[in-house]
Design a protein around this motif. Structure first.
Motif, PDB file in Angstrom:
ATOM      1  N   ARG B  26       0.855  -1.190   0.000  1.00 49.55           N
ATOM      2  CA  ARG B  26       0.000   0.000   0.000  1.00 49.55           C
ATOM      3  C   ARG B  26       0.892   1.242   0.000  1.00 49.55           C
ATOM      4  O   ARG B  26       1.743   1.401   0.871  1.00 49.55           O
ATOM      5  CB  ARG B  26      -0.928  -0.003   1.221  1.00 49.55           C
ATOM      6  N   ILE B  27       0.696   2.088  -0.980  1.00 46.86           N
ATOM      7  CA  ILE B  27       1.488   3.305  -1.091  1.00 46.86           C
ATOM      8  C   ILE B  27       0.585   4.454  -0.685  1.00 46.86           C
ATOM      9  O   ILE B  27      -0.470   4.659  -1.295  1.00 46.86           O
ATOM     10  CB  ILE B  27       1.969   3.491  -2.542  1.00 46.86           C
ATOM     11  N   ALA B  28       0.982   5.184   0.356  1.00 47.60           N
ATOM     12  CA  ALA B  28       0.121   6.259   0.835  1.00 47.60           C
ATOM     13  C   ALA B  28       0.882   7.577   0.809  1.00 47.60           C
ATOM     14  O   ALA B  28       2.010   7.662   1.288  1.00 47.60           O
ATOM     15  CB  ALA B  28      -0.363   5.944   2.248  1.00 47.60           C
ATOM     16  N   GLY B  29       0.246   8.567   0.229  1.00 44.40           N
ATOM     17  CA  GLY B  29       0.888   9.870   0.152  1.00 44.40           C
ATOM     18  C   GLY B  29      -0.119  10.884  -0.312  1.00 44.40           C
ATOM     19  O   GLY B  29      -1.307  10.781  -0.003  1.00 44.40           O
ATOM     20  N   ASN B  30       0.328  11.845  -1.086  1.00 37.36           N
ATOM     21  CA  ASN B  30      -0.588  12.787  -1.713  1.00 37.36           C
ATOM     22  C   ASN B  30      -0.590  12.479  -3.207  1.00 37.36           C
ATOM     23  O   ASN B  30       0.430  12.077  -3.757  1.00 37.36           O
ATOM     24  CB  ASN B  30      -0.149  14.229  -1.463  1.00 37.36           C
ATOM     25  N   ILE B  69      -4.316   6.925  -1.906  1.00 32.16           N
ATOM     26  CA  ILE B  69      -3.518   5.707  -1.806  1.00 32.16           C
ATOM     27  C   ILE B  69      -3.566   4.932  -3.113  1.00 32.16           C
ATOM     28  O   ILE B  69      -4.461   5.121  -3.944  1.00 32.16           O
ATOM     29  CB  ILE B  69      -4.006   4.766  -0.675  1.00 32.16           C
ATOM     30  N   PHE B  70      -2.598   4.088  -3.248  1.00 29.97           N
ATOM     31  CA  PHE B  70      -2.583   3.159  -4.362  1.00 29.97           C
ATOM     32  C   PHE B  70      -2.101   1.837  -3.790  1.00 29.97           C
ATOM     33  O   PHE B  70      -1.038   1.780  -3.179  1.00 29.97           O
ATOM     34  CB  PHE B  70      -1.624   3.658  -5.446  1.00 29.97           C
ATOM     35  N   GLN B  71      -2.902   0.815  -3.952  1.00 28.57           N
ATOM     36  CA  GLN B  71      -2.519  -0.482  -3.394  1.00 28.57           C
ATOM     37  C   GLN B  71      -2.324  -1.470  -4.531  1.00 28.57           C
ATOM     38  O   GLN B  71      -3.129  -1.531  -5.444  1.00 28.57           O
ATOM     39  CB  GLN B  71      -3.624  -0.955  -2.447  1.00 28.57           C
ATOM     40  N   LEU B  89       3.692  -1.106   3.932  1.00 28.62           N
ATOM     41  CA  LEU B  89       3.102   0.223   3.788  1.00 28.62           C
ATOM     42  C   LEU B  89       4.234   1.182   3.466  1.00 28.62           C
ATOM     43  O   LEU B  89       5.217   1.261   4.205  1.00 28.62           O
ATOM     44  CB  LEU B  89       2.411   0.644   5.091  1.00 28.62           C
ATOM     45  N   LEU B  90       4.067   1.881   2.353  1.00 29.34           N
ATOM     46  CA  LEU B  90       5.049   2.899   1.999  1.00 29.34           C
ATOM     47  C   LEU B  90       4.384   4.238   2.312  1.00 29.34           C
ATOM     48  O   LEU B  90       3.416   4.623   1.654  1.00 29.34           O
ATOM     49  CB  LEU B  90       5.382   2.766   0.508  1.00 29.34           C
TER      50      LEU B  90
END
Ligand code: TPP
Ligand code: SF4
Ligand code: MG
Lengths: 298, 606
Positions: B26-30, B69-71, B89-90
């Motif tokens: 899971r990539i979480a950011g803006n 997010i992009f998973q 988790l990134l």
């Protein structure tokens, strides 16, 4: 498209072959004249049944396609223009004629009118303006004059009416003309010019509703003591401001071609985009064009 | 991560290498940080490596971006859903870290940007924390000219090293993506990638390696549902479309606008949805079935014209990429709440065809099926996708385009005579002679929204209205008889049957697998032909004690969702109950199972 020999030999169609079911209009309704001259136009210009398509929305006037022995579509209220746009853009080989009423054109379909005009889609749009809602039996229409006593304005219409000529000019129509059902010669001439115009051609044809607005256009009919005013001498049809001014002359106003300019049609612009993009996929079959995309997604 | 064998490598002091068969990242950011791009690269790489892959993303509802997010779930075996929990988790920011750590598996790995994130002590005990100064190190690697640019590619390098991904394939993907722009852009991206990859080389005690996938020897393509649907329409021969922008349909229409001219076709951005559907109908009338589409509110506007299509028996394809409703609703949410309007959203009796693709691959083939059904039965066909499937990336076998792509150029050859609404037509289906067709009898058809006789002329005859209404109904009943019985997933008999439709297929199948592994008797039925429904469902239902229809829509006034309502009406079966939610997300496997347990425990069902 090349014309096969057999077609050249075909005899022009006459009213007999062109008339379909008998019109359901009331006796004396102005719409009869428009239909009769539409037949004349096809006869005169040797248009075959299959080369013309008659499209309409909903209203008394919009029942037009049923009365023509040719391909026709009776669509929904106010949306004949976008329907005809889809047809026109898909089929450059056809003459697309759209008929409708003032409510269909300027009320429920008002926005489509503006956009079809500005996009300059190749088709002819003839609005039979009776300044009333005929089919629904005498409600105020967007072109009803102030003071017209309808069932929804029993004390007289309140709102400023739409001026069809000005509406068309400001929307960007490239052919704008006005005529009336009581002058057949003029009506045919205008229709012919509209048909020959490469672009969106708009005609407002005053067409009396004898049932609900009798005598509405007497002031433009010499046989009823009125005066039929042609366009002012020397009017330059490419002068938009002049056209706009003339359109402001109080009712019954002038009749004729107000404005006519040549601009690239939506049809031609899309064809040009096609040409440019197809250049890049020259020689490829459809599946190979798609394969190019899929290869990029491997 | 399903670890098959976790064994340390013998060779020297390098990091420990564990074999995994799948992983959820899971990539979480803006959104403006390009996190979709990282996910996209991973998905595409998986596709090229013959792995299965599925993604899940959220779209921020404002243009300026915001948390998003992009998973990605990558598997060497079958991947059915985008995964309930993440292995890695990134996290780029403190908010990304705090909001998403709850989705991490116990002892999962948090890879965080130590330039922005301060780890929490309690969480440090529970999860493995790896802090990397992503922002600083990116600037160090590629220079500080473009602040924050490139850190996504740096992070991709970190993940690549962590999972021992195929570097040369990834570098080729990066190069393909950035090539064409200024040459230094691709160079810079590669530099960032290598910097990330090199950094991780030395700073992680454990690396992972995917077990080799089962080779299928078939090339894969990787795309999202909107792309698959657009390309399916092109393959089917659609050459005219019209639409008006609305999220999430816009992406699809933008593809059509850019691609159609290559095939000699046209796409028009109309002034509104009423015009769009009308243009499409006009083009269909011109002889070749056309497409329009929208999301929720736009479908409402198209309603009257679709009804005309039913009455005039005009082929048409309408795409509805569903979103949260009613009204403007939740534009970026996942919801399956347009089934009713798709099936019943017309005044009068107006039967139409409704299809709901179940996967990205299915979007491609459903588009073709929609075109063919519209033509075969002269009827509007609505395709219901949703935000989940439209933005979800999946890999699927490269279609054999040479055989799939079809030519549907209209036949305008002269005919002796023609009756469009022929009541005695052998198959009961209207066939139109498009304008341009010469008819030797001299009698020409009118297509119309008024009730009509066989030539299309208006009628007020009750007898004709009866006959024509039946004609429009019967052709779809005939279509229903040709539909294959939907496949049952799991045992044909048991305690619980889950029923789903559209984009939730993968989650429901996975739920069945998990339940069965735990010894629970659960099977699943997935419906993609929503209207008309295939026949024989009642025989499937008979094998179960409970039938739970799982949908992403509300339980409604009477306690069940929209498909459940349809099935209850059709089968009068009180066992059909709803499992519903409208939280804007797709179903997670464990939530489905928890709700099934709850349902079974309720007094009504015991
Ligand atoms: C969506 C919709 N709204 C309303 C109507 C009812 N209706 C039919 S024709 C019409 C107005 C007709 O007036 P006009 O366009 O001026 O045509 P006319 O009958 O005067 O020729 C109306 C309101 C309809 N058919 N569809
Ligand atoms: S109601 Fe008016 S517009 Fe309609 S047919 Fe009669 S006269 Fe013509
Ligand atoms: Mg009128």
């Amino acid at each position: 498209m090349s014309t096969p020999l057999a077609e050249v030999e075909r005899k022009p169609l006459t009213k007999k072959e062109l008339a379909a079911e008998h019109p359901t209009w009331c006796p004396g309704c102005g719409d009869f004249s428009v239909l009769a001259l539409y037949f004349k136009l096809m006869e005169k210009r040797r248009i075959w049944h299959e080369k013309v398509t008659t499209v309409a929305g909903i209203g008394c006037s919009s029942r037009f396609p049923y009365f023509v022995q040719a391909h026709g579509a009776h669509f929904i209220h106010g949306r004949a223009l976008p329907f005809a746009t889809g047809l026109s853009l898909s089929r450059p080989d056809l003459h697309v004629f759209v008929f409708g009423g003032d409510g269909d054109a300027f009320s429920i379909g008002g926005n489509h009118f503006n956009h079809c005009a500005r996009k300059n889609v190749k088709l002819t749009y003839l609005v039979m303006d009776n300044q009333v809602y005929g089919l629904t039996k005498k409600q105020t229409s967007p072109t009803s004059p102030i003071g017209f006593k309808s069932k929804t304005d029993t004390w007289g219409a309140q709102d400023e009416p739409v001026n069809p000529m000005r509406q068309a000019l400001t929307a960007g129509a490239t052919f704008v003309a006005r005529t009336t059902h009581t002058n057949p010669k003029h009506l045919l001439e205008v229709m012919e010019q509209a048909m020959d115009h490469d672009g969106f051609s708009f005609i407002e044809c005053l067409s009396e509703c004898t049932e609900f607005f009798e005598g509405a256009f007497d002031s433009s009919n010499p046989r009823k003591g009125g005066e039929f005013l042609e366009m002012p001498q020397g009017h330059d049809v490419t002068d938009e401001m002049a056209a706009y001014r003339i359109a402001g002359v109080p009712f019954p106003g002038h009749f004729g071609v107000f404005y006519k300019v040549q601009k690239t049609t939506k049809n031609a612009k899309e064809a040009e985009i096609n040409r440019r993009l197809r250049e890049k996929v020259k020689g490829l079959e459809d599946w190979q064009i798609l394969q190019q995309n899929f290869d990029r997604m491997k | 991560m399903s670890e098959s064998t976790a064994k340390a490598t013998a060779s020297g002091g390098g990091p420990k290498i564990s074999k995994v068969s799948e992983a959820v990242i899971r990539i979480a950011g803006n959104s403006q940080d390009g996190i979709q791009a990282i996910g996209g690269f991973l998905a595409r790489l998986a596709g090229r490596s013959e792995q299965e892959v599925m993604t899940f993303m959220t779209i921020p509802s404002t243009i300026s971006g915001g948390p998003s997010i992009f998973q990605v779930r990558i598997g060497s075996g079958e991947v059915l859903s985008s995964g309930d929990e993440a292995d890695v988790l990134l996290a780029f920011y403190q908010h990304s870290y705090e909001n998403h750590i709850g989705f991490l598996k116990d002892s999962g790995v948090v890879l965080y940007d130590s330039s922005h994130v301060t780890p929490n002590e309690d969480w440090q005990k529970k999860y493995r924390h790896v802090g990397v100064g992503i922002s600083e190190l990116t600037v160090e690697a590629i220079g500080g000219t473009a602040k924050d640019k490139g850190k996504n590619i740096f992070a991709l390098g970190l993940v690549a090293r962590m999972f021992d991904l195929d570097v040369s394939k990834l570098e080729r993907l990066i190069d393909e993506r950035f090539r064409g722009k200024v040459s230094t852009v691709a160079e810079t991206a590669l530099t960032a990638f290598r910097a990330g990859y090199g950094y991780m080389q030395t700073s992680l005690a454990e690396h992972y390696q995917f077990t080799p996938p089962q080779k299928r020897g078939k090339e894969q393509v990787v795309m999202n549902g909107n792309e698959a649907l657009a390309y399916g329409l092109l393959a089917a021969g659609v050459r005219f479309g019209a639409g008006y922008p609305i999220t999430p349909w816009s992406d699809l229409m933008e593809i059509l606008r850019n691609e159609l001219p290559k095939y000699g076709g046209t796409f028009v951005q109309a002034e509104d949805e009423l015009a769009a559907v009308s243009m499409a109908l006009g083009a269909s009338y011109a002889g070749r079935v056309a497409v329009t589409g929208s999301s929720g509110p736009g479908l409402s506007l198209k309603g009257e014209a679709i009804g005309w299509g039913v009455m005039a028996e005009m082929p048409l394809v309408v795409v509805d990429v569903q979103r949260g409703g009613p009204s403007t609703g939740m534009p970026t949410n996942i919801e399956q709440s347009d089934l009713n309007i798709a099936c019943f959203g017309g005044h009068g009796d107006s039967p139409r065809v409704v299809l709901a693709p179940a996967s990205v691959e299915d979007c491609f083939y459903t588009a073709i099926e929609a075109v063919n059904l519209a033509r075969r039965y002269s009827v509007p066909v609505i395709i219901l996708t949703d935000q989940a499937i439209s933005t979800r990336i999946e890999a699927f076998s490269m279609p054999d385009l040479k055989t799939v792509v079809q030519d549907i150029t209209p036949d305008l050859s002269t005919r002796a005579d023609h009756k469009p609404y022929d009541l005695k037509a052998a198959d009961g289906v209207t066939r139109h002679a498009a304008p341009g067709t010469r008819i030797e009898s001299g009698v020409y058809p009118v297509v119309t929204g008024l009730e009509h006789d066989e030539l299309g002329h208006p009628t007020s005859s009750p007898k004709l209205h009866l006959a024509m209404t039946a004609k429009r109904r019967r052709k779809l009943q005939a279509l229903a008889r040709t539909l294959p019985k939907p496949e049952l997933f799991g045992a044909p008999e048991g305690n619980v049957l889950l029923v789903g439709w559209g984009s939730t297929k993968g989650s429901l199948h996975e739920a069945v697998e998990v339940a069965r592994a735990a010894g629970d008797s659960v099977s699943c039925l997935h419906i993609r032909n929503v209207s008309p429904l295939p026949e024989g469902l009642e025989q499937i239902f008979d094998g179960f004690n409970h039938i739970f229809v799982v949908e992403v829509n509300d339980e409604g006034l009477y306690g069940y969702g929209q498909l459940a309502g349809l099935l209850r009406a059709r089968y009068c079966d009180g066992r059909i109950q709803g499992i519903n939610k409208t939280d804007g997300l797709t179903w997670r496997v464990r939530d489905v199972l928890a709700r099934v347990k709850e349902k079974l425990a309720s007094p009504k069902n015991s």
